[in-house]
Motif scaffolding. Structure first.
Motif, short mmCIF file in Angstrom:
data_model
loop_
_atom_site.label_atom_id
_atom_site.label_comp_id
_atom_site.label_asym_id
_atom_site.label_seq_id
_atom_site.Cartn_x
_atom_site.Cartn_y
_atom_site.Cartn_z
N TYR A 72 19.28 1.54 -4.09
CA TYR A 72 18.45 1.41 -2.90
C TYR A 72 18.38 2.71 -2.12
CZ TYR A 72 18.57 -3.64 -3.70
OH TYR A 72 18.42 -4.89 -4.25
N ILE A 73 19.52 3.41 -2.03
CA ILE A 73 19.55 4.67 -1.28
C ILE A 73 18.70 5.72 -1.97
CG2 ILE A 73 21.04 6.55 -0.50
CD1 ILE A 73 23.28 4.48 -0.19
N SER A 74 18.80 5.82 -3.29
CA SER A 74 18.07 6.86 -4.01
C SER A 74 16.57 6.59 -4.05
CB SER A 74 18.60 6.97 -5.44
OG SER A 74 18.42 5.75 -6.14
N ASN A 75 16.15 5.33 -4.05
CA ASN A 75 14.72 5.01 -4.19
C ASN A 75 14.00 4.79 -2.87
OD1 ASN A 75 14.11 4.65 -7.21
ND2 ASN A 75 15.99 3.49 -6.98
N PHE A 76 14.73 4.47 -1.81
CA PHE A 76 14.06 4.17 -0.55
C PHE A 76 14.44 5.11 0.60
CE2 PHE A 76 14.14 0.17 -2.91
CZ PHE A 76 12.79 -0.17 -2.87
N ILE A 77 15.46 5.94 0.40
CA ILE A 77 15.87 6.89 1.44
C ILE A 77 15.73 8.33 0.96
CG2 ILE A 77 17.76 7.67 2.92
CD1 ILE A 77 18.80 4.83 2.99
N GLN A 78 16.34 8.63 -0.17
CA GLN A 78 16.28 9.99 -0.69
C GLN A 78 14.92 10.31 -1.30
OE1 GLN A 78 19.58 10.23 -3.42
NE2 GLN A 78 21.13 10.20 -1.79
N ASN A 79 14.35 9.35 -2.00
CA ASN A 79 13.03 9.54 -2.63
C ASN A 79 12.04 8.58 -1.99
OD1 ASN A 79 10.86 10.03 -4.26
ND2 ASN A 79 11.86 9.44 -6.18
N THR A 80 10.94 9.09 -1.47
CA THR A 80 9.97 8.27 -0.73
C THR A 80 8.76 7.89 -1.56
OG1 THR A 80 8.91 10.26 0.17
CG2 THR A 80 10.70 9.27 1.47
N ASP A 81 8.80 8.12 -2.86
CA ASP A 81 7.63 7.78 -3.69
C ASP A 81 7.35 6.28 -3.68
OD1 ASP A 81 7.30 10.41 -4.33
OD2 ASP A 81 8.30 10.28 -6.29
N ILE A 82 8.41 5.48 -3.65
CA ILE A 82 8.22 4.03 -3.67
C ILE A 82 7.46 3.56 -2.44
CG2 ILE A 82 9.41 1.81 -3.66
CD1 ILE A 82 9.48 3.25 -6.33
N TRP A 83 7.69 4.17 -1.29
CA TRP A 83 6.97 3.78 -0.08
C TRP A 83 5.47 4.09 -0.23
CZ3 TRP A 83 9.40 0.56 2.80
CH2 TRP A 83 10.79 0.64 2.96
N ARG A 84 5.15 5.19 -0.89
CA ARG A 84 3.75 5.50 -1.13
C ARG A 84 3.12 4.47 -2.07
NH1 ARG A 84 4.36 10.05 -3.28
NH2 ARG A 84 3.93 9.54 -5.46
N TYR A 85 3.86 4.10 -3.10
CA TYR A 85 3.35 3.07 -4.01
C TYR A 85 3.14 1.74 -3.27
CZ TYR A 85 4.87 6.28 -7.72
OH TYR A 85 5.04 7.36 -8.53
N MET A 86 4.07 1.41 -2.40
CA MET A 86 3.93 0.16 -1.65
C MET A 86 2.74 0.21 -0.71
SD MET A 86 7.92 -0.82 -0.78
CE MET A 86 7.42 -2.38 -0.03
N GLY A 87 2.48 1.36 -0.11
CA GLY A 87 1.29 1.50 0.74
C GLY A 87 0.01 1.32 -0.04
N ASN A 88 -0.04 1.88 -1.25
CA ASN A 88 -1.23 1.70 -2.09
C ASN A 88 -1.40 0.24 -2.51
OD1 ASN A 88 -1.67 4.48 -1.98
ND2 ASN A 88 -0.54 4.88 -3.86
N SER A 89 -0.30 -0.41 -2.84
CA SER A 89 -0.38 -1.84 -3.19
C SER A 89 -0.85 -2.67 -2.01
CB SER A 89 0.99 -2.34 -3.67
OG SER A 89 1.34 -1.78 -4.90
N LEU A 90 -0.41 -2.31 -0.82
CA LEU A 90 -0.83 -3.05 0.37
C LEU A 90 -2.33 -2.87 0.60
CD1 LEU A 90 0.15 -4.77 2.74
CD2 LEU A 90 0.50 -2.67 4.04
N GLN A 91 -2.85 -1.67 0.40
CA GLN A 91 -4.29 -1.46 0.53
C GLN A 91 -5.07 -2.29 -0.48
OE1 GLN A 91 -5.62 2.72 1.00
NE2 GLN A 91 -3.45 3.26 1.14
N ILE A 92 -4.60 -2.30 -1.72
CA ILE A 92 -5.29 -3.08 -2.76
C ILE A 92 -5.23 -4.57 -2.45
CG2 ILE A 92 -5.22 -3.72 -5.20
CD1 ILE A 92 -4.19 -0.88 -5.78
N ALA A 93 -4.08 -5.06 -2.03
CA ALA A 93 -3.92 -6.49 -1.76
C ALA A 93 -4.78 -6.92 -0.58
CB ALA A 93 -2.45 -6.81 -1.50
N LEU A 94 -4.74 -6.15 0.51
CA LEU A 94 -5.55 -6.50 1.69
C LEU A 94 -7.04 -6.38 1.39
CD1 LEU A 94 -3.50 -4.82 4.56
CD2 LEU A 94 -3.69 -7.25 4.07
N GLY A 95 -7.43 -5.33 0.67
CA GLY A 95 -8.84 -5.18 0.32
C GLY A 95 -9.34 -6.30 -0.56
#
Length: 292
Positions: A72-95
């Motif tokens: 969890y620390i390496s994927n959500f704190i040290q590396n922020t790529d997952i947050w970008r992926y989640m933002g893109n998924s949120l745009q697709i889901a809401l759209g």
């Protein structure tokens, strides 16, 4: 008193008669199937908290001996790529959700109330389309979007996923509109409302459970779709979470700790939607089920 009558009375006086046994058996079966359905989610959560050694230990442990938060620390704190992926998924889901509701609600209302020619054929076509796998649409949509310059964009994925959710939204909302009495619209027409006015002012507010049901389910379809983003998006900055999770599956192995940790977070929106929208989803799916 005969022996049969005594046996009948003794059976009725017993606290564990046939009805009680049926209740107990149904309860046991319900608990068993609930555990079976929940166990995979529990195993994903537990596996995300194990270190590599314990993850592959034999026999497997059902609870981590030493909780490891490093995935969890390496994927959500040290590396922020997952947050970008989640933002893109949120745009697709809401759209996908908004487009399905905006197009599906008027379409379902028209098929429920207006004398549309070929109505039964259209409904049959919607049902048949639901049986087609997404892979059959992926290549034709890629060719079309390439010609109009939409490839490698989030709107392209939204439009592609909507081709799957729009027939579903129409089929779910139409029976709900059929369940509403026509007298409501007749009263609105007498008061001076047009057909669209009666639809937006009267029918839509009364159809809230059905709309929330379609909104929740189309949101989840957009959130979890994998094939269309894989086909239409090549830019890593625009990839959704489903493709981001796929990165943990490499040529020489699978990073199970990271994969499980990200999967837990990816499942949270789905769990929350069903927890808080269960009442609306259930009522929306069964409302008007017997209407034709």
């Amino acid at each position: 008193m005969t022996t049969t009558q005594k046996a009948y009375r003794a059976a009725n006086k017993s606290p564990l008669n046939r009805k009680s046994w049926n209740t107990i058996m149904l309860t046991v079966l319900g608990i068993f199937f609930t555990v079976v359905m929940i166990f995979p989610l529990y195993w994903v959560i537990v596996s995300s908290l194990k270190n590599t050694t314990e993850l592959f230990s034999t026999p497997p442990t059902f609870f981590p001996h030493q909780v490891d938060w490093s995935p969890y620390i390496s994927n959500f704190i040290q590396n922020t790529d997952i947050w970008r992926y989640m933002g893109n998924s949120l745009q697709i889901a809401l759209g996908t959700m908004l487009l399905s509701l905006v197009l599906g609600a008027p379409m379902a209302y028209g098929l429920a109330r207006l004398p549309v020619k070929g109505k039964q054929g259209m409904l049959l076509a919607f049902l048949v389309v639901q049986m087609f796998p997404s892979i059959m649409l992926a290549l034709p949509l890629f060719v079309i979007f390439s010609q109009i310059g939409l490839v490698n964009s989030i709107p392209a994925v939204i439009l592609a996923v909507t081709t799957r959710t729009l027939p579903f939204a129409t089929l779910v909302m139409r029976p709900y509109f059929l369940s509403l009495p026509r007298d409501l619209e007749d009263a609105a027409f007498i008061d001076g409302c047009s057909l669209w006015g009666a639809f937006y002012r009267i029918i839509m507010p009364l159809s809230r459970p059905g709309i929330l049901t379609v909104g929740a389910l189309t949101f989840l379809m957009g959130w979890s779709d994998f094939l269309f983003p894989l086909t239409l998006i090549s830019d890593d900055n625009k990839r959704p979470l489903t493709l981001g999770i796929y990165k943990f599956i490499g040529e020489y192995g699978v990073r199970w700790n990271d994969l499980m940790a990200v999967s837990v977070v990816a499942a949270l929106p789905i769990i929350l939607v069903f927890i808080f929208g269960q009442r609306y989803i259930t009522s929306g799916l069964v409302a008007g089920a017997v209407k034709e």
